[in-house]
Design a protein around this motif. Sequence first.
Motif, short mmCIF file in Angstrom:
data_model
loop_
_atom_site.label_atom_id
_atom_site.label_comp_id
_atom_site.label_asym_id
_atom_site.label_seq_id
_atom_site.Cartn_x
_atom_site.Cartn_y
_atom_site.Cartn_z
N VAL A 130 39.85 35.69 42.89
CA VAL A 130 39.12 35.18 41.72
C VAL A 130 38.05 36.19 41.32
O VAL A 130 37.28 36.68 42.15
CB VAL A 130 38.46 33.82 42.04
N CYS A 131 38.03 36.52 40.04
CA CYS A 131 36.95 37.31 39.47
C CYS A 131 36.82 36.96 38.00
O CYS A 131 37.69 36.28 37.43
CB CYS A 131 37.18 38.81 39.67
N ASP A 132 35.74 37.41 37.38
CA ASP A 132 35.44 36.99 36.01
C ASP A 132 36.54 37.37 35.02
O ASP A 132 36.96 36.56 34.20
CB ASP A 132 34.09 37.55 35.56
N ARG A 133 37.04 38.59 35.11
CA ARG A 133 38.02 39.01 34.10
C ARG A 133 39.39 38.38 34.31
O ARG A 133 40.18 38.30 33.39
CB ARG A 133 38.13 40.53 34.07
N PHE A 134 39.69 37.91 35.54
CA PHE A 134 40.94 37.18 35.76
C PHE A 134 40.85 35.78 35.17
O PHE A 134 41.85 35.24 34.70
CB PHE A 134 41.25 37.09 37.26
#
Length: 626
Positions: free
Chosen positions: A401-405
């Motif tokens: 999980v990360c912001d751009r995903f």
Amino acid sequence: MRFLLVVLALRLLYLAQLHASPLGGFLLGDLRIYHERAQQILAGDVVGSAPPFYGSTLYPYMLAAIDAIAGARPVAAQLVQVLLGALTCYLIWRLGTEIFDGRRALVAAVIAGLYGPFVFAEGQILMISWTVFAVVAALLAAARFARTGRAGTALLCGLACGLGASDKPNLLVLAATIPFGWWLAGRTARHPSPELAPPSAGMERSGAGTLLRGLLALGAGIAAVLLPVMARNASATRGDFLISASSGVNLAIGNGPRSDGTFREPWSDRAHETLRLYDLGEGSVHFASLALGRALSAREADDYWREETLAYVAQHPLAALRLLGRKILLLVNHAEIPNVLDFGFFRSQFAALRMFPAGFWLVGPLGLVGAGLAIARRDRRTLAPALFLVLYGASVALLFVCDRFRLPAAPVLILFAADTLVALYDGLRERRWALVRPLLAGLVPLAVITGLPLVHYNHGRDHWMVAQALEAQGQPEAAIAAYRAALAEDPSMGEVWNNQARLLIRLGRYPEAEESLRRVVEVAPGLAYPHQGLADLMRQKALADRGHARESIDEAMQEYRRALEIDPSLVDAWLSLARLHYDRGETVEARDLLLKGKALNSGVPRFDDILRDIGGAAQGAARIRR
């Protein structure tokens, strides 16, 4: 809409503040790689030879087109993306009128216009803002096809799906859910449309031929974008990759023994061994090669990480399930988890970005409640977007999980959030408690889950990034201050101590540099460069203080040896150590060191040049000194 002009003005203000800072034109990680690849394309290297490790093969070509018109300046691409962001807000409003009504569409446009992560993404040299636009454009075209049955809109839908999938291949789930929505739209509703979303006129349509025509046009649009991308990748890698060269390492990042659900390289406990592997693709091949004891290709490294991760998951199923549960919680958490740049840090640095108050803290709970109700009520106009959220979220949770995903799901969540807000407002105003109760029953626990403090980041790496930017712009004193701010946040960052020492040496501040290097050795004993740096300083100290030259030279030789034990590829350390032995008259020891260094660093001509003349001649000493 006048509101969109205000939103655009605020976006331009953020862009102006960004470029008035050291970070405006500073590119690192995949931002730098995309920019450099665009310049290669403009220079005539159209196909290239690099594997498609970083998300989008297509994005450098888009950058090259912008740069060909406006020049190779990051601000040109960022300005285009800011304009695209304003257009995306407008399309969200149009999509809201297609699947909901005017009020919900207006609320969705306001939330989208004030959604800070959109603005943050638009200011980066990344394709993610184009991907968000593609998701909205695809859904809007799909809704229009459901209403009109025109094949041209289905073709546009396919082109948008292809554009999104060229950056995020897991966005192909969007293309899979759209035909389901068309099939639903052609069915006669068994129940009246729910009050949560008043029906849009003309959504019903019939005819298997129309659906088939739409499917063919959708597929043609997707193929028109992805086939050239796949052809380029196959040509550049001799058939090794078609879409992505990073699926294996991404799987390892999110599911390996050291994974915590966020971006954490599988070699994170060994990355201190070198300061040269800033690039994830390079690190992937390097550490896979170390693990197998032989040089690997990008294809072999990708396979290695995939096989290792799947084997670990098979051996530790309960740990894998616990990690999956954590990733689901992270996916719905308020935190914008950084991959490269940290939204929270940029928000603290730029007042204009703080003018966009909407975030996942708002959109998450409201949007998930709206999507859940759409699924529970089987709302045929919004069931397909809700299904897309589920499938896309699952595809992200399988990785990390990360912001751009997470960002491509935000437009759909915003639409559902607007739906929930309007329904809650209407229910409270009209005292329709049967409608309000289930909404609050969903909102309260989701708000609690979204607000959980699951992750905490210090901004040490962000200050380090600022220091690098300042140093690149020729502001060394300001860079030193930024390095110190980074170390105040996280004193364990050996790379930062080392970079600070290197800059201090350049400024002639040797005592401070020595102190920094000794701190590196203390906090990161596995780093090679600090030992080499200390050895160089000890040699300088020997020249400055002849009375203690012997002790300083002894320490220098010891530090060179420690550096070479950690990283035998440090050619300068081999040559410097050989020089010190030669200066002491220890010719045999100097020759042995050079032969050993040559064996470990084949193809370096400097070893051969010195070895030819080392037979006691003064010329050999001169070459060693050089």
